[in-house]
Design an enzyme around this catalytic site. Structure first.
Site, PDB file in Angstrom:
ATOM      1  N   CYS A 168       5.326  -7.302   7.807  1.00  0.00           N
ATOM      2  CA  CYS A 168       6.098  -6.897   8.491  1.00  0.00           C
ATOM      3  C   CYS A 168       6.360  -8.049   9.740  1.00  0.00           C
ATOM      4  O   CYS A 168       5.252  -8.638  10.026  1.00  0.00           O
ATOM      5  CB  CYS A 168       5.653  -5.588   9.296  1.00  0.00           C
ATOM      6  SG  CYS A 168       6.673  -4.987  10.425  1.00  0.00           S
TER       7      CYS A 168
ATOM      8  N   CYS B 159      -1.198  -2.837  15.017  1.00  0.00           N
ATOM      9  CA  CYS B 159      -0.940  -2.836  13.677  1.00  0.00           C
ATOM     10  C   CYS B 159      -1.218  -3.604  12.717  1.00  0.00           C
ATOM     11  O   CYS B 159      -1.154  -4.821  12.776  1.00  0.00           O
ATOM     12  CB  CYS B 159       0.587  -2.469  13.542  1.00  0.00           C
ATOM     13  SG  CYS B 159       1.066  -2.022  11.884  1.00  0.00           S
TER      14      CYS B 159
ATOM     15  N   CYS C  86       3.332   8.199   1.234  1.00  0.00           N
ATOM     16  CA  CYS C  86       3.898   7.363   2.125  1.00  0.00           C
ATOM     17  C   CYS C  86       4.049   6.026   1.703  1.00  0.00           C
ATOM     18  O   CYS C  86       3.154   5.489   0.986  1.00  0.00           O
ATOM     19  CB  CYS C  86       2.555   7.204   3.402  1.00  0.00           C
ATOM     20  SG  CYS C  86       2.958   5.943   4.568  1.00  0.00           S
TER      21      CYS C  86
ATOM     22  N   GLU D 229       0.804  -1.416  -0.068  1.00  0.00           N
ATOM     23  CA  GLU D 229      -0.036  -0.085  -0.136  1.00  0.00           C
ATOM     24  C   GLU D 229       0.731   1.435  -0.011  1.00  0.00           C
ATOM     25  O   GLU D 229       2.098   1.136   0.520  1.00  0.00           O
ATOM     26  CB  GLU D 229      -0.859   0.086   1.199  1.00  0.00           C
ATOM     27  CG  GLU D 229      -1.815  -1.182   1.358  1.00  0.00           C
ATOM     28  CD  GLU D 229      -2.560  -1.139   2.592  1.00  0.00           C
ATOM     29  OE1 GLU D 229      -2.639  -0.025   3.422  1.00  0.00           O
ATOM     30  OE2 GLU D 229      -3.181  -2.151   2.866  1.00  0.00           O
TER      31      GLU D 229
ATOM     32  N   CYS E 180       3.655  -5.489  16.166  1.00  0.00           N
ATOM     33  CA  CYS E 180       3.109  -4.482  16.892  1.00  0.00           C
ATOM     34  C   CYS E 180       1.750  -4.841  17.029  1.00  0.00           C
ATOM     35  O   CYS E 180       0.903  -5.132  16.160  1.00  0.00           O
ATOM     36  CB  CYS E 180       3.458  -2.932  16.317  1.00  0.00           C
ATOM     37  SG  CYS E 180       5.083  -2.439  16.463  1.00  0.00           S
TER      38      CYS E 180
ATOM     39  N   CYS F 169      -1.788   2.287   7.694  1.00  0.00           N
ATOM     40  CA  CYS F 169      -1.187   0.970   6.770  1.00  0.00           C
ATOM     41  C   CYS F 169      -1.651  -0.080   7.134  1.00  0.00           C
ATOM     42  O   CYS F 169      -1.877  -0.609   8.253  1.00  0.00           O
ATOM     43  CB  CYS F 169       0.468   1.364   7.161  1.00  0.00           C
ATOM     44  SG  CYS F 169       0.641   1.087   8.901  1.00  0.00           S
TER      45      CYS F 169
HETATM   46  N1  SAH Z   1       7.797   0.031  11.065  1.00  0.00           N
HETATM   47  C1  SAH Z   1       7.709   1.351  10.937  1.00  0.00           C
HETATM   48  C2  SAH Z   1       6.944   2.276   9.916  1.00  0.00           C
HETATM   49  C3  SAH Z   1       5.569   1.756   9.739  1.00  0.00           C
HETATM   50  S1  SAH Z   1       4.282   2.001  10.500  1.00  0.00           S
HETATM   51  C4  SAH Z   1       7.622   1.935  12.270  1.00  0.00           C
HETATM   52  O1  SAH Z   1       7.103   1.189  13.308  1.00  0.00           O
HETATM   53  O2  SAH Z   1       7.581   2.985  12.646  1.00  0.00           O
HETATM   54  C5  SAH Z   1       3.868   3.562  10.685  1.00  0.00           C
HETATM   55  C6  SAH Z   1       3.487   4.215  11.851  1.00  0.00           C
HETATM   56  O3  SAH Z   1       2.021   3.820  12.289  1.00  0.00           O
HETATM   57  C7  SAH Z   1       4.123   3.862  13.148  1.00  0.00           C
HETATM   58  O4  SAH Z   1       4.324   4.968  13.843  1.00  0.00           O
HETATM   59  C8  SAH Z   1       3.191   2.930  13.794  1.00  0.00           C
HETATM   60  O5  SAH Z   1       3.280   2.553  14.941  1.00  0.00           O
HETATM   61  C9  SAH Z   1       1.829   3.412  13.296  1.00  0.00           C
HETATM   62  N2  SAH Z   1       0.579   2.788  13.448  1.00  0.00           N
HETATM   63  C10 SAH Z   1       0.721   1.236  13.149  1.00  0.00           C
HETATM   64  N3  SAH Z   1      -0.784   0.786  13.165  1.00  0.00           N
HETATM   65  C11 SAH Z   1      -1.352   1.935  13.648  1.00  0.00           C
HETATM   66  C12 SAH Z   1      -2.752   2.134  14.253  1.00  0.00           C
HETATM   67  N4  SAH Z   1      -3.716   1.299  14.180  1.00  0.00           N
HETATM   68  N5  SAH Z   1      -3.240   3.407  14.666  1.00  0.00           N
HETATM   69  C13 SAH Z   1      -2.312   4.268  14.580  1.00  0.00           C
HETATM   70  N6  SAH Z   1      -1.086   4.242  14.349  1.00  0.00           N
HETATM   71  C14 SAH Z   1      -0.573   3.082  13.985  1.00  0.00           C
END
Ligand code: SAH
Length: 352
Positions: free
Chosen positions: A114, A121, A107, A94, A118, A335
């Site tokens: 990944c 995510c 972006c 995406e 987390c 994302c």
């Molecule tokens: N892997 C990298 C970049 C991709 S995620 C990282 O962890 O920074 C991009 C951002 O979106 C990160 O700050 C991540 O923690 C956040 N993110 C992921 N899922 C999310 C969600 N459901 N709500 C808000 N932010 C989210």
């Protein structure tokens, strides 16, 4: 594609060396390089000032990775565009294009999936399938520019994947995207977001690039952070912040901390105070992001009152924080969500 080389991940020197080996004149290499890097062509036949013979010669040895538009969603609220792109092997990633006063920002994704895990995510739900090549990260920019007839001025590596888990390809992408013979997007207009792979942050520091480092912090201490971000069990908050301080002092660049506000998890006054104490005096800014609902988990957004309080408390420690403007709220712009829903629709079709 199996026996062919990815021509779009080569820098100009490498392409010139390859042309010299094929006994071709060097200036031909810079012509081809411009087609690939500036125009973002997806077929050799689009290179109209290159002879048919050379195009055929190139096509026999090389392939051009591209990003084909699989789905496209346009926000009715703010014009944000979200793409689901398919890659040469059918995998999908995406990208999101957002319009700001200063221009267009894209972006981009750096991996298919990944492996960081987390808990909030959507990108990590099925693990990491593969890394993207530098050319495939670039192709997301080219495909969006061509589709929208715009020039993108800013890039954030904040889509699917963990950029520092695909370090070499991401470094190559940064080199190519900022090349003045290519897209010429300067390092200062690029942000790289990481969940905190400390040894790679240190390596990045050594390169002294002028990119903005965004760090997904999301919690002020190990007790909370380890429960929502498994990476924290390897490199804890204090180790991560020490690496960030070093990055800021070596590069002179302000660190941007992402902090997802999750109701009842990390949004208390006590969390804000702890964060304030730890970031006090650092060249940093905090971006608060109300957590986006992901169907597969149970996290909820903090309410406005908690978010405002959080900002006030941080201010007491001299730490600036702002709430990230929500763009594309009606198109699941955060994302991993589109790919996930496309996948589920596919699975439904299969099982029906
Ligand atoms: N892997 C990298 C970049 C991709 S995620 C990282 O962890 O920074 C991009 C951002 O979106 C990160 O700050 C991540 O923690 C956040 N993110 C992921 N899922 C999310 C969600 N459901 N709500 C808000 N932010 C989210």
């Amino acid at each position: 594609m199996k026996n062919k080389t990815d021509i779009k991940s080569l820098n100009l020197c490498e392409l010139e060396a390859a042309f010299t080996q094929m006994a071709l004149p060097r200036f031909r290499a810079s012509q081809v390089y411009r087609w690939l890097q500036v125009q973002g062509v997806t077929y050799f036949d689009e290179m109209t000032n290159v002879s048919l013979q050379l195009r055929e010669q190139l096509a026999a040895a090389y392939f051009i990775p591209s990003a084909q538009i699989e789905r496209k969603l346009v926000s009715q609220i703010d014009g944000t565009v979200k793409y689901l792109f398919s890659l040469y092997d059918g995998q999908t990633v995406e990208s999101v294009v957002m319009q700001y006063k200063y221009g267009y920002t894209i972006c981009v994704s750096t991996q298919v999936g990944c492996r960081m895990g987390c808990r909030f995510c959507a990108s990590t739900l099925n693990g990491c399938i593969r890394n993207l090549a530098a050319s495939e990260i670039l192709s997301q920019i080219h495909a969006a520019q061509r589709d929208l007839s715009i020039r993108i001025s800013h890039v954030v590596l904040m889509g699917m994947g963990e950029p520092l888990d695909n370090f070499e390809n991401v470094l190559r992408f940064l080199e190519l995207v900022s090349d003045e013979n290519g897209l010429n997007i300067s390092a200062r207009s690029i942000s790289l977001s990481t969940c905190g792979i400390v040894p790679k942050i240190k390596e990045l520091t050594k390169r002294k690039l002028q990119i903005t480092l965004s760090v997904s912090l999301h919690a002020p201490n190990d007790a909370i952070r380890s429960t929502i971000m498994p990476v924290n069990r390897k490199w804890g908050v204090d180790t991560l912040l020490a690496a960030c301080r070093e990055y800021a002092s070596v590069t002179g660049r302000r660190i941007s901390f992402e902090y997802t506000m999750i109701d009842g998890v990390n949004d208390s006054d006590a969390c804000a105070r702890e964060l304030g104490k730890k970031l006090r005096g650092m060249l940093a800014h905090v971006n608060l992001i109300p957590v986006n609902l992901v169907k597969e988990n149970t996290f909820h957004k903090s309410d406005k009152v908690h978010i405002e309080r959080f900002i006030e408390v941080l201010k007491e420690y001299g730490v600036t924080a702002t709430v990230r403007r929500t763009l594309g709220a009606d198109i699941n712009a955060s994302c991993g969500q589109l790919r996930q829903s496309a996948k589920q629709a596919e699975q439904k079709e299969v099982s029906n």
